[in-house]
Design an enzyme around this catalytic site. Structure first.
Site, PDB file in Angstrom:
ATOM      1  CB  CYS A  86     -42.419 -44.856   5.587  1.00 60.49           C
ATOM      2  SG  CYS A  86     -41.423 -43.715   4.616  1.00 60.49           S
ATOM      3  CG  HIS A 106     -41.393 -42.846   9.838  1.00 56.07           C
ATOM      4  ND1 HIS A 106     -41.053 -44.153   9.589  1.00 56.07           N
ATOM      5  CD2 HIS A 106     -41.054 -42.146   8.735  1.00 56.07           C
ATOM      6  CE1 HIS A 106     -40.523 -44.244   8.365  1.00 56.07           C
ATOM      7  NE2 HIS A 106     -40.515 -43.043   7.832  1.00 56.07           N
ATOM      8  CD  GLU A 137     -41.429 -45.900  12.680  1.00 59.48           C
ATOM      9  OE1 GLU A 137     -42.633 -45.599  12.564  1.00 59.48           O
ATOM     10  OE2 GLU A 137     -40.633 -45.878  11.711  1.00 59.48           O
TER      11      GLU A 137
END
Lengths: 784, 263
Positions: free
Chosen positions: B88, B207, B209
């Protein structure tokens, strides 16, 4: 500073002071200040009192009612109202209490005047309230009320609505706090006064809670007062007083009362604060730590000292400034954002400043930002501010903290006016449903939520806008989770403030129960017009009574008759324009829920074909203030009556079934009634649900009359629709039966994306997911 | 065990969950402040630039951080063959630093421009489906950005990117078909993640994560991952999500050390 004169002379002097300094206090209140001080206040003192005794800070009109009606204690409450945030113990691990810290505020006036800044600083303030308890902020919610986007002030309303949502994401996203939910309503009563409520949720270990008070040890050890963050400027002067006055044309121009936000600096501060708090804790250093909010430095430092039963001396020329030569009264009360104050032992000051000024390099990251010593704690219970050689304020601390209190007159509010002409006949249910799904108050909130970062921090289990409540698992490595849902239907409260207050609690409770969590505490924000108007004051008292009764009735599950405690909140009066138009009474509550295993976190939309669907909760057909009636501008009567015992049984049974059998999905019944609930279950959060439902209401509705069918489908009496996995039906029914709730098996999940509702063998609603989702998904797209 | 540095520029906000994701695949995730001595980077095996708003996206997202001393040091480590993953905002930094696509290293050849989405203006947070090109599998994960549109008007560059198979992840439909792709930001060639020309650097907008554990997934997802999420019970919910593969191959590349190949 003159000698004290006669009461009459004092009042005249007081009136002159009010005019000279443009205070929001009344002449009588300033006369009281003169009496307490034994002299006229200095300009700085006048400014300090103007904030400390404002409605916003002192709760002078509301205090008695809050005290009388709202339950604030229960065995799980660690810190109740009075601190910056309430703290509630959720579970224990290795002997340590694992807690949530919650705070709830409004930022209404600033958002009406400068929507982006107003909403952003609303978020900024509420997260600081939670951070300063030593907590990590893990989520926020934003209940919003806007004017009629298609009304006379539609253009302004649309720009305010857009600005507010913009302000929220531009602040909350950069600071890395996910959105967990909120609600949005539109009505012309908010044309001149939008409502922007903000809620923050944090987690903290009980032994790591930091208090907003100078520690006791400061009686014996020399303590400094520190400021850290943005250099003080002249923004947000009189912000709290501004929030305590009717919004008039002049106020619309008082943009200097609105603060300016900086989420970037806030994020850097948050990381640095964590390090500072860690070091203090590791070395056993006790500190007082407080966010700088209403009343600026004067408000924060005086409260910090007063809470520790100590006095303070602030040296205003040591306060880092963004603008040279600011006068002392501005330095004292400006509500410059992104600042905290701390009381720390003098020997920790060098290390404290090193953390911020060198390790995290604040001055390089943001011009003028730093940590600095600005004062010291004293043993006299006196609050002093010194500017150069001059003592510009010297106030006995108890004078600041014990402001005036009023018990204002009340008169029952007149009912809302029904539109003229004959009452419309109920239309075809399918048509009504499609109409409802397209209205701004019922349609998908996704165009709003899609602006918000919903999954930063990586804790999301159920995201904002996905089901009835947001669920996060912030205790890493464990499957424990918390949920939050905010509600407050203004139409019900307008029709019946007591029912509306109770409804707000019950609806938010149902929301956290629907996702499988047990309610553990609640926060509230009470948004009303001027308390000086007896009808407004009456509505306020009624709503508060309703909230209190609902909290006691719902209770704390598993306790011995303890209430669901209210641990934090805020009163926002004067949401009224100069023309006298007050907003509908708008109590907004947020309920927090807990679940010890995310395995049981339940989605609000259909999961598997052939599962059984159950309705829990009788359709009483009370249509007053329902979204369906509001389609024609009708109010009707009565509002959905709070049935406390039924609600308690329903929530018990929904949780019990989930605990023993696992609900496949569950959705509560609220705005738009059973019909909208079922539509949302088949559409799913994206409006692209791939399953459908076949429903038969023959047993639910007594008379096969159009009016009865309409009422059963669209009344907003509380209830739930629960999807049970195949094979669990019989066991679930046994539980329903044993609990004594009203329940019906109303249908089945089908492998075909459509909603069909039968009555006596005839379909009364038959729509594909696509046809339902078309008006629903697009309702707010243009606006945001 | 590979030692991964997660660079904390002022204003990033995904460093902690990114560190947890690195730990979940057996690496060590160490958060390194932007103003530490840049030489400390030589002790790490790989680097992640996490998401957030470094320097509050002043000028353009990633533009200021790209000029930070630590990024110059990072480029030197890349030259030694250590892998870098920018997620990002981190991806924006890598593009602004000329590390991605890095046809001429150090030169800014692309931009991560403001989203172009007919249905939505501004910051956009929503689950999207990616095809992870190295494995060909479909990975749902959240996109959350206002400036995520890979853009260039150099058509030759795009041709080269395709020829050299540098597209790391591409926005696709849930079933993986390429028609009527759901592209949240108007990115050229539906690029969600891009690798650099010659060096082991990847810029990824969504993302991973936030999709590293199964419980992080919403139950409405379509396809295999949605089905898996809906059926998962208890301990299974703590199992790997679709984002895990991104961290796995990154940490494995870091483990192999300089000379090892990331993709």
């Amino acid at each position: 500073m003159t000698e004290m004169g006669s009461a009459e002379k004092d009042l005249k002097t007081a009136a002159d002071i009010v005019t000279e300094y443009d205070l929001t206090l009344t002449a009588e209140e300033v006369a009281e200040v003169i009496k307490l001080l034994g002299r006229e206040p200095s300009k700085t003192e006048a400014f300090i009192f103007d904030v400390a005794w404002s409605e916003h800070c002192s709760y002078k009109s509301s205090r008695w009612a809050l005290k009388r009606y709202l339950p604030t204690t229960a065995s799980n409450v660690v810190l109740g109202p009075g601190e910056d945030a309430g703290v509630v113990r959720v579970f224990r691990e290795n002997g340590v209490g694992k807690c949530i810290a919650v705070a709830h505020e409004s930022h209404n006036h600033p958002s009406q005047v400068l929507p982006v800044e107003g909403a952003a600083t609303g978020i900024g303030g509420i997260v600081r309230d939670v951070y300063c308890m030593g907590a990590d902020v893990v989520g926020c919610l934003d209940p919003l009320r806007f004017g009629d986007p298609e009304g006379d002030h539609g253009h302004r309303t649309r720009s305010i609505a857009r600005g507010v949502v913009d302000g929220i994401w531009r602040y909350a996203n950069p600071i890395g706090v996910p959105n967990l939910g909120g609600d949005v309503y539109f009505d012309s009563c908010y044309d001149d006064n939008c409502l922007v409520n903000v809620i923050a949720l944090g987690i903290v270990d009980e032994d790591k809670i930091v208090r907003s008070a100078v520690p006791r040890i400061a009686h014996d050890v020399h303590y400094f007062i520190m400021v850290v963050g943005k250099p003080t400027d002249d923004t947000g002067v009189g912000g709290a007083s501004f929030a305590s006055a009717v919004l008039d044309d002049e106020a619309e121009e008082s943009k200097s009362a609105v603060q300016v936000h900086d989420p970037f600096l806030k994020r850097v501060l948050t990381v640095a604060n964590k390090e500072m708090l860690r070091r203090a804790r590791e070395r056993g250093i006790e500190i007082g730590w407080k966010d700088t909010g209403a009343g600026g430095l004067a408000g924060a430092t005086s409260e910090l000292a007063a809470a520790g039963d100590l006095g303070a001396k602030i040296y205003l020329d040591r306060v880092p400034l963004a603008i040279n030569g600011l006068p002392p009264e501005i330095i004292a009360v400006a509500e410059t954002q992104e600042r905290y104050v701390a009381a720390i032992p003098a020997f920790f000051a060098d290390e404290f400043t090193e953390i911020y000024n060198e390790i995290y390099d604040l001055p390089r990251v943001f011009p003028g930002a730093c940590a600095a010593v600005i004062g010291e704690i004293t043993r006299e219970l006196e609050y002093e501010m010194i500017h150069g050689e001059e003592v510009v304020a010297s106030i006995p601390l108890d004078a600041l903290t014990t402001g005036p209190a009023y018990k204002r007159p009340t008169v029952p509010a007149s009912p809302p006016i029904e539109p003229e002409g004959p009452q419309p006949v109920p239309g075809e249910p399918g048509k009504t449903l499609l109409q409802l799904l397209a209205t701004p108050n019922v349609c998908s909130r996704r165009p709003v939520f899609d602006h918000y970062d919903k999954n930063v921090q990586g804790n999301a289990v159920i995201e904002a806008g996905e089901s009835d409540a947001g669920v996060i698992a912030p205790w890493h490595g464990s499957r424990r989770a918390v949920a939050a849902a905010a509600d407050g239907n203004p139409f019900i409260t307008r029709l019946d403030p007591y029912a509306g207050g109770a409804h707000a609690v019950l609806e938010a409770v149902r929301n956290v129960v629907a996702v499988g969590t047990t309610p553990i505490c609640i926060t509230d924000c009470l948004n009303f017009g001027s308390p000086e108007e007896p009808e407004v004051m009456w509505s306020f008292v009624e709503a508060v009574r309703g909230i209190g009764d609902a909290c006691r009735a719902v209770g704390l599950r598993g306790s011995d008759g303890e209430p669901l405690p209210i641990v934090s909140g805020n009163v926002s009066f004067y949401n009224q324009s100069e023309t006298g138009a007050a907003v509908y009474p708008t109590p907004v509550v947020c309920v927090f829920g807990y679940i010890d295993d995310i395995d049981r976190a339940t989605a609000g939309y259909l999961q598997f074909p052939d599962n059984a669907l159950y309705l829990i909760g009788r359709r009483w057909g009370e249509m007053g203030a329902s979204a369906a009636y509001r389609l024609d501008g009708r109010w009707g009567t009565p509002a959905p009556r709070p049935r406390f015992e039924d609600e308690r049984l329903m929530l018990q049974v929904v949780l019990e079934v989930n605990e023993t059998l696992l609900n496949a999905s569950c959705h509560d019944i609220s705005d738009g009634g059973l019909a909208v609930c079922l539509a949302e279950m088949v559409m799913g959060p994206s409006g692209a649900g791939q399953l459908g439902a076949e429903i038969d209401l023959t047993d639910v509705i007594d008379d096969n009359e159009p009016e009865e069918i309409y009422k059963a489908l669209f009344c907003e009496n509380g209830g739930y629709v629960v999807e049970m996995n195949q094979g669990c039906e019989y066991a679930a029914e046994l539980i329903f039966e044993a609990a004594g709730v009203d329940w019906w098996r109303i249908g089945t999940v089908i492998d075909d994306p459509r909603l069909v509702v039968y009555m006596d063998g005839k379909p009364v609603i038959s729509e594909t997911v696509e046809s339902l989702a078309e008006p629903w998904a697009g309702g707010l797209r243009e606006l945001f | 065990m590979a030692k991964i540095a997660i660079i904390q520029f002022p204003g990033v906000n995904c460093e902690y969950e990114t560190a947890r994701a690195v730990e979940s695949v057996g690496g060590t995730g160490e958060i390194i402040r932007f103003n530490v001595n840049p030489r400390t980077l030589s002790t790490h095996d790989g680097f992640i630039l996490p998401g957030g708003f470094a320097y509050e996206d002043r000028v353009r997202a990633g533009a200021i951080a790209a000029k930070d001393e630590i990024v110059a040091a990072l480029a030197e480590e890349v030259d030694r063959g250590k892998p870098v993953l920018g997620i990002c905002n981190g991806a924006q930094v890598l593009v602004e630093a000329g590390l991605v696509p890095g046809r001429k290293p150090g030169e800014v050849e692309m931009a991560l421009a403001p989203n172009e989405n007919p249905d939505h203006a501004g910051f956009y947070c929503r689950w999207v489906y990616l095809r992870h090109e190295p494995s060909g599998t479909i990975l749902p994960m959240p996109a959350a950005h206002a400036e995520g549109r890979f853009a260039t008007d150099d058509t030759k560059l795009i041709t080269e990117i395709k020829d050299k198979e540098l597209i790391y992840c591409q926005y696709v439909r849930a079933d993986g078909s390429g028609e009527r792709v759901y592209n949240p930001n108007g990115s050229i060639s539906d690029i969600a993640g891009l690798s650099a020309f010659t060096r082991p650097v990847i810029a990824l907008m969504p993302h991973p994560e936030r999709a590293n554990w199964l419980y992080q997934l919403p139950q409405y997802l379509v396809g295999e991952w949605g089905e898996r999420r809906r059926r998962a019970r208890r301990e299974e919910l703590m199992g790997p999500g679709p984002g895990r593969v991104i961290f796995k191959e990154f940490v494995e590349a870091a483990e192999k050390g300089p000379g090892g190949r990331y993709l």
